[in-house]
Design an enzyme around this catalytic site. Structure first.
Site, mmCIF file in Angstrom:
data_model
loop_
_atom_site.group_PDB
_atom_site.id
_atom_site.type_symbol
_atom_site.label_atom_id
_atom_site.label_comp_id
_atom_site.label_asym_id
_atom_site.label_seq_id
_atom_site.Cartn_x
_atom_site.Cartn_y
_atom_site.Cartn_z
ATOM 1 N NE ARG A 45 -2.383 0.943 3.645
ATOM 2 C CZ ARG A 45 -3.081 0.909 4.766
ATOM 3 N NH1 ARG A 45 -4.394 0.817 4.705
ATOM 4 N NH2 ARG A 45 -2.487 0.930 5.940
ATOM 5 C CB THR A 69 -2.062 7.099 -3.264
ATOM 6 O OG1 THR A 69 -1.475 5.786 -3.377
ATOM 7 C CG2 THR A 69 -1.166 8.119 -3.953
ATOM 8 C CG ASP A 102 5.224 -4.358 10.849
ATOM 9 O OD1 ASP A 102 5.919 -4.799 9.925
ATOM 10 O OD2 ASP A 102 4.922 -3.163 10.959
ATOM 11 C CG ASP A 129 1.710 -3.929 9.583
ATOM 12 O OD1 ASP A 129 2.030 -5.116 9.318
ATOM 13 O OD2 ASP A 129 1.733 -3.002 8.751
#
Length: 209
Positions: free
Chosen positions: A104, A108, A203, A200
């Site tokens: 990602r 944006t 992670d 996340d």
């Protein structure tokens, strides 16, 4: 419009609680994600067709059922999707596995493709696309489009947690793809993270930041 199935089995919900907790370390997090993925696969494949066969038991012949029809493939969206594949393969060890690499863009929030490797007979299989966090929906929607562009028609999406925004985007862009989730959360924050979410997933799976 596609359907959204929230898999509220007590074992899924119990394990999801510990997946969410910030006190859960990477080793336990990986194990829990695999366990929940296996339990979710049980539900996602509930509609697989059966055919009758005859087997010889130690006592007599028995008419039994085996899975019939098309075979299954898993397509995790890298990297976090990999964390769910092991549990799914424990349930369906004969499934083929493809990989789509998307990240990602931090500005944006749109997906950028960087890798793709798919089984050659993909169009002959029922596909389960795996994306643990359905946040903006950009990565999942892009991955599904990539598969459709290659002729795949039978696709389901499986996620641990989804935000309403991600569900809406996938339904808008792919109204023929049903979505299976363990939890639907409140919203996205300004950084595109699911709230309350679990952080996340990549992670936490691999101990990175």
């Amino acid at each position: 419009m596609s359907q959204v199935f929230v898999l509220n089995h007590p074992m899924i919900q119990h394990k999801l609680t510990y997946i969410r907790s910030e006190e859960t370390g990477s080793k336990e997090f990986r194990e829990l994600v695999e366990e929940v993925a296996m339990l979710m696969t049980y539900e996602v494949t509930r509609d697989l067709p059966l055919e009758e066969v005859t087997v010889q038991t130690p006592v007599a012949e028995a008419k039994c059922n085996v899975i019939a029809g098309r075979k299954v493939a898993f397509v995790p969206i890298l990297r976090a999707g990999l964390g769910m594949v092991g549990g799914m393969l424990r349930l369906i060890p004969a499934a083929k596995v493809g990989h789509i690499g998307l990240y990602r863009d931090p500005d944006t929030l749109e997906p950028v493709e960087y890798y793709c490797k798919l089984p050659p007979d993909l169009t002959e299989r029922d596909l389960i696309v795996i994306d643990p966090m359905l946040a903006t929906g950009g990565s999942a929607a892009a991955g599904i489009k990539f598969l459709k562009d290659r002729g795949v028609k039978n696709i389901k999406l499986m996620c641990l947690i989804a935000a309403p925004e991600g569900i809406e985007r996938v339904q808008d862009e792919h109204p023929d793809v049903d979505i299976y989730v363990a939890g639907v959360d409140e919203k996205l924050n300004d950084h595109g993270y699911i709230v309350p979410g679990l952080g996340d997933a990549g992670d936490r799976l691999y101990g990175t930041k």
